[in-house]
Scaffold this motif. Structure first.
Motif, short mmCIF file in Angstrom:
data_model
loop_
_atom_site.label_atom_id
_atom_site.label_comp_id
_atom_site.label_asym_id
_atom_site.label_seq_id
_atom_site.Cartn_x
_atom_site.Cartn_y
_atom_site.Cartn_z
N ALA A 87 0.94 -0.83 -0.25
CA ALA A 87 -0.20 -0.22 0.13
C ALA A 87 1.00 1.08 0.02
O ALA A 87 2.07 1.27 0.05
CB ALA A 87 -0.64 -0.32 1.11
N ARG A 88 0.26 2.34 -0.83
CA ARG A 88 1.42 4.08 -0.41
C ARG A 88 0.32 4.19 0.44
O ARG A 88 -0.77 4.21 0.51
CB ARG A 88 0.94 4.18 -2.28
N LEU A 89 1.22 4.95 1.45
CA LEU A 89 1.12 5.84 2.40
C LEU A 89 0.75 6.94 1.65
O LEU A 89 1.61 7.87 1.12
CB LEU A 89 1.90 6.38 3.57
N THR A 90 -0.59 7.44 1.75
CA THR A 90 -0.79 8.71 0.86
C THR A 90 -1.23 10.06 2.21
O THR A 90 -1.03 11.57 1.74
CB THR A 90 -2.29 9.16 0.21
N GLY A 91 -1.46 10.16 3.77
CA GLY A 91 -1.72 10.31 4.74
C GLY A 91 -0.86 10.42 6.45
O GLY A 91 -1.20 9.17 6.03
N CYS A 92 -1.19 11.20 6.42
CA CYS A 92 -0.23 10.36 8.04
C CYS A 92 -0.38 11.37 9.34
O CYS A 92 0.80 13.19 8.62
CB CYS A 92 1.07 9.50 7.93
N PHE A 93 -1.22 12.16 9.94
CA PHE A 93 -0.92 13.44 11.12
C PHE A 93 -1.06 12.63 12.43
O PHE A 93 -1.45 11.51 12.59
CB PHE A 93 -1.58 14.35 10.38
N VAL A 94 -0.66 13.20 13.27
CA VAL A 94 -0.40 13.17 14.78
C VAL A 94 -1.86 13.64 15.71
O VAL A 94 -1.38 14.96 14.94
CB VAL A 94 0.70 13.13 15.57
#
Length: 152
Positions: A87-94
């Protein structure tokens, strides 16, 4: 007798046409089933990859004490896990002590094209962990009434 022989000649091949139409309809239904099944599998793969990536990010964030400085480490861990799950990580936030990730999975179709299926997940400590952090003085959001114990 002659009329019935002519009638049979006129109907000759009608069963072939009927069988061809029936085979076409069955083929179309089968193709639709394969496409729907592929979309369902892709959706499940995207959801699983997002869940695992969010859990890995939350684990990495927890090891960093849940500070804002741990966000890049959490997102890097989430990216590595999502790549291992194709899978491709398209968004990540804390978001506080929680990690929110968005991924995409490519699903091949029988027509030779690919569909891109998105997945999203959130992971972090449970309310019980927040409560334990408050009791130890570590901070965190206030617990909900349900996790704080019986009402007075």
């Amino acid at each position: 007798m002659r009329a019935s022989a002519e009638g049979r000649r006129q109907e000759r091949g009608a069963a072939t046409v009927l069988v061809l139409v029936l085979v076409g309809v069955i083929g179309a239904v089968a193709m639709g089933g394969v496409l729907a099944g592929g979309a369902l599998v892709g959706h499940r793969r995207a959801a699983a990859a997002a869940d695992l990536a969010a859990l890995a990010g939350a684990e990495a964030l927890g090891a960093g004490g849940g500070s804002a400085a741990g966000a890049p480490v959490a997102c890097e861990a989430a990216g590595q896990v999502s790549e291992r799950n194709d899978a491709r990580l398209t968004g990540c936030f804390v978001d506080g002590l929680e990690v929110v990730v968005e991924v995409e999975v490519d699903v091949p179709t029988v027509l030779g094209r690919e569909w891109t299926v998105p997945g999203r997940a959130r992971a972090g400590p449970s309310r019980a962990d927040y409560s334990a952090g408050l009791e130890s003085g570590a901070g965190g959001p206030p617990p909900s009434r349900a996790s704080a114990g019986p009402a007075p």
